[in-house]
Design a protein around this motif. Structure first.
Motif, PDB file in Angstrom:
ATOM      1  N   UNK A 194       4.938  -4.357  -9.877  1.00  0.00           N
ATOM      2  CA  UNK A 194       4.560  -3.740  -8.599  1.00  0.00           C
ATOM      3  C   UNK A 194       3.569  -4.674  -7.923  1.00  0.00           C
ATOM      4  N   UNK A 195       3.875  -5.122  -6.728  1.00  0.00           N
ATOM      5  CA  UNK A 195       3.063  -6.107  -6.035  1.00  0.00           C
ATOM      6  C   UNK A 195       1.800  -5.545  -5.411  1.00  0.00           C
ATOM      7  N   UNK A 196       0.946  -6.463  -4.975  1.00  0.00           N
ATOM      8  CA  UNK A 196      -0.332  -6.108  -4.363  1.00  0.00           C
ATOM      9  C   UNK A 196      -0.125  -5.313  -3.077  1.00  0.00           C
ATOM     10  N   UNK A 197      -0.909  -4.229  -2.936  1.00  0.00           N
ATOM     11  CA  UNK A 197      -0.897  -3.385  -1.729  1.00  0.00           C
ATOM     12  C   UNK A 197       0.450  -2.730  -1.473  1.00  0.00           C
ATOM     13  N   UNK A 198       1.285  -2.637  -2.513  1.00  0.00           N
ATOM     14  CA  UNK A 198       2.602  -2.022  -2.335  1.00  0.00           C
ATOM     15  C   UNK A 198       2.487  -0.591  -1.825  1.00  0.00           C
ATOM     16  N   UNK A 199       1.452   0.136  -2.271  1.00  0.00           N
ATOM     17  CA  UNK A 199       1.280   1.528  -1.862  1.00  0.00           C
ATOM     18  C   UNK A 199      -0.046   1.765  -1.149  1.00  0.00           C
ATOM     19  N   UNK A 200      -0.656   0.711  -0.641  1.00  0.00           N
ATOM     20  CA  UNK A 200      -1.950   0.882   0.011  1.00  0.00           C
ATOM     21  C   UNK A 200      -1.804   1.684   1.305  1.00  0.00           C
ATOM     22  N   UNK A 201      -2.732   2.618   1.491  1.00  0.00           N
ATOM     23  CA  UNK A 201      -2.806   3.445   2.703  1.00  0.00           C
ATOM     24  C   UNK A 201      -1.619   4.389   2.865  1.00  0.00           C
ATOM     25  N   UNK A 202      -0.982   4.789   1.743  1.00  0.00           N
ATOM     26  CA  UNK A 202      -0.060   5.922   1.823  1.00  0.00           C
ATOM     27  C   UNK A 202      -0.917   7.186   1.719  1.00  0.00           C
ATOM     28  N   UNK A 203      -0.299   8.363   1.649  1.00  0.00           N
ATOM     29  CA  UNK A 203      -1.066   9.605   1.546  1.00  0.00           C
ATOM     30  C   UNK A 203      -1.986   9.564   0.319  1.00  0.00           C
ATOM     31  N   UNK A 204      -3.259   9.905   0.524  1.00  0.00           N
ATOM     32  CA  UNK A 204      -4.250   9.792  -0.548  1.00  0.00           C
ATOM     33  C   UNK A 204      -3.980  10.729  -1.725  1.00  0.00           C
ATOM     34  N   UNK A 205      -3.163  11.778  -1.501  1.00  0.00           N
ATOM     35  CA  UNK A 205      -2.860  12.723  -2.572  1.00  0.00           C
ATOM     36  C   UNK A 205      -1.414  12.573  -3.047  1.00  0.00           C
ATOM     37  N   UNK A 206      -0.906  11.385  -2.933  1.00  0.00           N
ATOM     38  CA  UNK A 206       0.483  11.129  -3.317  1.00  0.00           C
ATOM     39  C   UNK A 206       0.693  11.365  -4.815  1.00  0.00           C
ATOM     40  N   UNK A 207       1.931  11.780  -5.163  1.00  0.00           N
ATOM     41  CA  UNK A 207       2.305  12.027  -6.562  1.00  0.00           C
ATOM     42  C   UNK A 207       3.372  11.014  -6.961  1.00  0.00           C
ATOM     43  N   UNK A 208       3.124  10.278  -8.068  1.00  0.00           N
ATOM     44  CA  UNK A 208       4.080   9.312  -8.605  1.00  0.00           C
ATOM     45  C   UNK A 208       4.847   9.971  -9.761  1.00  0.00           C
ATOM     46  N   UNK A 209       6.164  10.055  -9.631  1.00  0.00           N
ATOM     47  CA  UNK A 209       7.008  10.658 -10.663  1.00  0.00           C
ATOM     48  C   UNK A 209       7.650   9.542 -11.476  1.00  0.00           C
ATOM     49  N   UNK A 210       7.394   9.569 -12.830  1.00  0.00           N
ATOM     50  CA  UNK A 210       7.770   8.444 -13.688  1.00  0.00           C
ATOM     51  C   UNK A 210       8.554   8.962 -14.889  1.00  0.00           C
ATOM     52  N   UNK A 211       9.663   8.305 -15.271  1.00  0.00           N
ATOM     53  CA  UNK A 211      10.396   8.721 -16.478  1.00  0.00           C
ATOM     54  C   UNK A 211       9.477   8.720 -17.705  1.00  0.00           C
TER      55      UNK A 211
END
Length: 746
Positions: free
Chosen positions: A701-718
Motif C-alpha cells: 500500500x503506497x504513501x498517502x493512498x488513503x490520506x484525507x478519506x473519511x476519518x471514521x472509515x472502516x477497513x474490511x480485511x480477510x
C-alpha cells in the motif's frame, strides 16, 4: 481611465442638421480657397500592447508572459524575442513592473541563457516566477544539452523579483523522464501553484506540457520533485502524473497556467482553473477541477479565438487591487508575428456559477481610447465582419472596409494612434481596429484595406498613415494618404477608397473619441455571439443544443451571457448529409438579433461486405505499465503475462465514492490478473470514502493512498490476511489508528 464606446448609431439627418456629431464645426471653405489646412485629432497613446520597449524606448518584443503579484507591484516576465526570420530566437528573459496597471517600467534582463550551463543560449522559452519564504524561484524551459536535445524544465533562484536569477546548474525535470512522449518539446511551459490545505500542510505544485499535460508536487526546497513513494526515483505515474481534460472537442496544445479565486481576506475558494492554448493556430481556453491531484479536468470553454497577428498565444491570470486580469500575447507591433510577440491585457470576471465568458482581444486594453468614425451621412466606418481563422495559410489578413448602419459595434470601433510614418507629427494618425488589434487601415494602390504591419517596413508605415486636414465639406476632417499625397480617404457607395479629386462631402469624416453616452440613451441589443462545442454529427444523430453558449452584445459595448434564446434545431434535416445552418435568435426590449452556426452532417462509415469478419476478435496482451479500468477502479499493469499477471490499483473512476472494494483479481482482455498493490495517492482526498474492502492478494500500500478519506472509515480485511494488511496500513498510507477501524471478514 475607463473606456467608453459611443452608444448607438445616430441617423445622418439628425447629425448633420443639428450638429450633434462631436467636434463638428460648420465652416464652409471661402470661395476659391482650396488649400487644405492641417488639423489635429485626439489620439490614444496607451492601450495594448502594454510592453514592447526597453530602457531607451527601443522596439522590444517579448512573449509567453507570466505574472507575479508581490505586495503593491505587478511583475510581468517574458521571453525576449529577437528573431528577424520566422523562428524562435530568445537569448534572455525580461521583466517589467507596474503599480497601477497603466504605467509600466522596464526592469531589464532578469536572466540570460548564456548563464544556464545545461541549456541552449537562444531558447528562453516560457517561464513563471513564484515567491516562497522571501526568495523568488523562476521555473523555465529550454532545449537541454544533457537530455539528448529535448526540452526540459529548469529552475533559477533570486533574492529579488527583478533578478538576477541564478540557475541551479541542472534541469529539474529532464525531457527523458516523462512518458509517454509525442515530441522532443513535450516538457515546456511550466506553471506553479502554492497552497496550504485544510490540515495546515503546504503543497507546491508544478504543471507543464505541450501536446501532453503533466503535474507533480515539489519539495519545500522549491527545486526538486517530491518522491511520493520514497523509492529514491522520480518516475511517471508515481511522482509525475499525466493530466486529462474531459469534454473537449478541441486539442490541448500548450501554455498551461494555474489560478484560483480569492475572497477579500485572501482565502482561496472554488475550483482550480487551468488556462491553456488549444489547437493550431492557437486559441485560448480553460478547464477546472476540485482536486489538483485527481488528474482529470473538466473543459470550461473557449475564451479567445486565434488572434489576427500571431500563430501562438499564452495566457496568464491574476488578481490585483480587487480586479481580475487576463494577460496574453499577439504580434500587433510592427513586424510582429508568433516569433516577435507583444503582451496585452484585458480585465474580466468569473461568473457566480464559475464559468467564464469569451474574452475580447482589443487594441485599447485597459487604458486606450475608443473612437468611432462617421462618413458624410452619419454612417459609421467599419471593417467587414469576420472570424479569425484557425488556418495559418489564411494570414496575413486583408479585409475590406465599408460604411454601414448594420455593422457590429466592435467592427465599427477604432483606436486612433500617432502616425506610424512619423509619430512626432501631430497631424499624422494611424487607425487601428479595436477588435482586430494589429490590423490598420492601409493604402493599397487606390484601395483601402485592413491589414497587418507584417514586415515593419517604411513603406508599410507610410501606407498606414494619414494626414488630418480640416474637412473639405466645412466640418470634421479629411484624411490624406501619406503614401499617396494628394489622395484622400473617400466613402463612395458604402466603400472606402482613395481618390485624388473626391467630392468634398465624400472625403469628409467625423471622428468621435471616447464620447460620453447621454443619460437618456439606452444600450440597444446589436448582435449575438454563438459558441457551440460540437458541430459535426453523423446522419440520423440528434442535434444537441445543450452546449450552446450565447453572448448578447449591446450598442454601448457591453456584453452578457444569456439564456431564453430560440433555435431552428427542430426543423433541421439530420437524416441527410451536408452543411446545415443552425439559427440562434435572441430578443431583448423588442429587438431580435440572430446568428448562424454551421452544422456538418456526415455520412456514416460504411462497412465493406467484401472483407470477412475474423472468426474471433484479436485480443491484445496487456503490457507492463499499461493503464486499464474495471469495476469503477483504475489499474496499472505491474507484471505482464497471459498467466500470473499482476496489477496495482491507481485510483477510482468515480469523483468521490463512499465505498471501495479492492478485488482479489480482475480480467483484462480475457486475461486474469491478481491485484497485488494499492499505489500512492490512489484514494487521496476522496473525502467521502467510509468503507474499504481489501482483497486477499494485496501485498503493498503506497504513501498517502488513503490520506484525507473519511476519518471514521472502516477497513474490511480477510481473516487470514488480517495481520499482514494491518502492518501495511500505517500513518504513511493515511490510516489513522485513533478514529479508523479494522474489521475481519471471512
Amino acid at each position: 481611465m475607463k473606456k467608453k464606446v459611443m452608444a448607438g448609431i445616430i441617423s445622418a439627418s439628425i447629425l448633420l442638421q443639428s450638429g450633434m456629431i462631436p467636434g463638428m464645426e460648420l465652416k464652409p471653405l471661402a470661395a476659391g480657397n482650396t488649400a487644405p489646412r492641417e488639423t489635429v485629432v485626439e489620439k490614444s497613446t496607451l492601450g495594448n500592447p502594454i510592453l514592447g520597449f526597453d530602457d531607451e524606448n527601443n522596439l522590444t518584443y517579448g512573449g509567453d508572459p507570466s505574472v507575479l503579484v508581490d505586495g503593491d507591484t505587478v511583475y510581468i516576465y517574458v521571453g525576449h524575442d529577437v528573431a528577424q526570420n520566422e523562428s524562435y530566437v530568445m537569448p534572455n528573459y525580461l521583466c517589467y513592473s507596474t503599480q497601477d496597471m497603466e504605467n509600466w517600467k522596464y526592469e531589464g534582463v532578469m536572466m540570460d541563457m548564456t548563464d544556464v550551463s545545461w541549456a541552449d543560449n537562444n531558447s528562453a522559452w516560457a517561464g513563471q516566477v513564484m515567491k516562497h519564504n522571501d526568495k523568488y524561484y523562476m521555473y523555465f524551459c529550454s532545449w537541454d544539452n544533457t537530455a539528448w536535445g529535448k526540452q526540459s524544465i529548469g529552475v533559477a533562484v533570486s533574492d529579488s523579483p527583478t533578478g538576477p536569477f541564478q540557475d541551479i546548474g541542472y534541469s529539474m525535470i529532464k525531457g527523458t523522464v516523462t512518458e509517454p512522449e509525442t515530441s522532443t518539446w513535450n516538457d515546456i511551459d511550466p506553471t506553479a501553484w502554492i497552497e496550504t490545505d485544510e490540515n495546515g500542510e503546504e503543497h507546491i505544485y508544478l504543471s507543464w506540457g505541450n501536446g501532453l499535460l503533466y503535474l507533480c508536487e515539489l519539495n519545500q526546497d522549491m527545486i526538486s520533485v517530491k518522491d511520493q513513494n520514497q523509492d529514491g526515483k522520480i518516475t511517471m505515474g508515481d511522482d509525475i502524473w499525466q493530466q486529462t481534460i474531459e469534454g473537449m472537442d478541441y486539442t490541448y496544445t500548450e501554455a498551461p497556467y494555474l489560478y484560483r479565486q480569492q475572497d477579500q481576506g485572501g482565502n482561496y475558494y472554488g475550483p482550480y482553473y487551468l488556462f491553456f492554448a488549444l489547437n493550431w493556430r492557437e486559441g485560448l481556453a480553460y478547464c477546472t477541477t476540485d482536486d489538483l491531484t485527481d488528474g482529470k479536468w473538466d473543459f470550461g470553454g473557449l475564451l479567445m479565438p486565434p488572434n489576427a497577428t500571431a500563430n501562438t498565444n499564452h495566457p496568464a491570470v491574476f488578481d490585483f487591487k480587487g480586479k481580475t486580469y487576463f494577460i496574453y500575447h499577439n504580434g500587433s507591433l510592427p513586424h510582429g508575428s508568433g516569433f516577435r510577440r507583444s503582451v496585452c491585457v484585458e480585465e474580466f470576471s468569473i461568473r457566480e456559477d464559475g464559468g467564464i465568458d469569451l474574452i475580447q482581444e482589443t487594441a485599447t486594453g485597459l487604458t486606450g481610447k475608443i473612437s468611432r468614425i462617421y462618413d458624410y451621412s452619419g454612417v459609421p466606418v467599419a471593417h467587414e465582419n469576420f472570424v479569425n481563422s484557425w488556418n495559418d495559410s489564411d494570414y496575413p489578413i486583408s479585409a475590406s472596409l465599408l460604411s454601414s448602419l448594420s455593422a457590429e459595434i466592435e467592427d465599427a470601433s477604432w483606436e486612433i494612434v500617432p502616425g506610424k510614418a512619423d509619430k512626432t507629427k501631430d497631424s499624422y494618425i494611424s487607425i487601428e481596429s479595436y477588435n482586430k488589434p494589429g490590423l490598420y487601415l492601409s493604402a493599397k494602390d487606390e484601395e483601402v484595406v485592413l491589414t497587418q504591419d507584417t514586415y515593419g517596413t517604411t513603406q508599410e508605415a507610410d501606407n498606414m498613415t494619414f494626414r488630418t486636414l480640416e474637412g473639405f465639406a466645412g466640418y470634421g476632417v479629411t484624411l490624406e494618404s501619406v503614401a499617396k499625397p494628394g489622395y484622400y480617404l473617400t466613402c463612395k457607395e458604402g466603400k472606402l477608397v482613395l481618390q485624388s479629386n473626391p467630392e468634398e462631402k465624400q472625403c469628409t469624416f467625423v471622428i468621435d473619441t471616447d464620447s460620453d453616452k447621454k443619460p437618456e440613451e439606452q444600450a440597444k441589443l446589436s448582435a449575438v455571439r454563438v459558441l457551440k462545442t460540437k458541430r459535426t454529427y453523423l446522419k440520423g444523430d440528434t442535434l444537441n443544443t445543450d452546449d450552446l453558449q450565447i453572448t448578447a452584445c449591446y450598442s454601448d459595448g457591453s456584453r452578457k451571457k444569456v439564456t431564453g434564446y430560440s433555435t431552428n434545431a427542430g426543423s433541421l434535416d439530420m437524416k441527410t448529409a451536408g452543411e446545415k445552418p443552425l439559427k440562434v435568435s435572441y430578443t431583448h426590449q423588442g429587438v431580435t438579433v440572430s446568428a448562424d452556426v454551421r452544422i456538418l452532417v456526415e455520412e456514416k462509415p460504411s462497412i465493406s461486405q467484401e472483407v470477412p469478419k475474423p472468426a474471433q476478435p484479436q485480443k491484445t496482451v496487456p503490457k507492463k505499465d499499461a493503464a486499464y479500468t474495471s469495476g469503477g477502479l483504475k489499474y496499472k499493469v505491474t507484471k505482464s503475462a497471459a498467466k500470473n499477471g499482476t496489477v496495482s490499483v491507481t485510483g477510482t473512476t468515480k469523483k468521490n465514492p463512499t465505498s471501495i472494494k479492492i478485488p482479489a483479481e480482475i480480467k483484462i482482455n480475457g486475461y486474469t490478473f491478481k491485484v497485488t498493490g494499492i499505489q500512492s495517492k490512489a484514494f487521496y482526498k476522496k473525502t467521502k470514502i467510509k468503507n474499504i474492502t481489501i482483497g486477499k492478494n494485496v501485498k503493498s500500500i503506497g504513501k498517502n493512498a488513503f490520506k484525507n478519506i473519511n476519518k471514521k472509515a472502516v477497513f474490511k480485511i480477510p481473516s487470514f490476511r488480517y495481520g499482514t494488511v494491518k502492518k501495511l496500513l500505517t500513518a504513511k498510507t493515511g490510516y489513522e489508528k485513533k478514529t479508523m477501524k479494522l474489521k475481519k471478514i471471512s
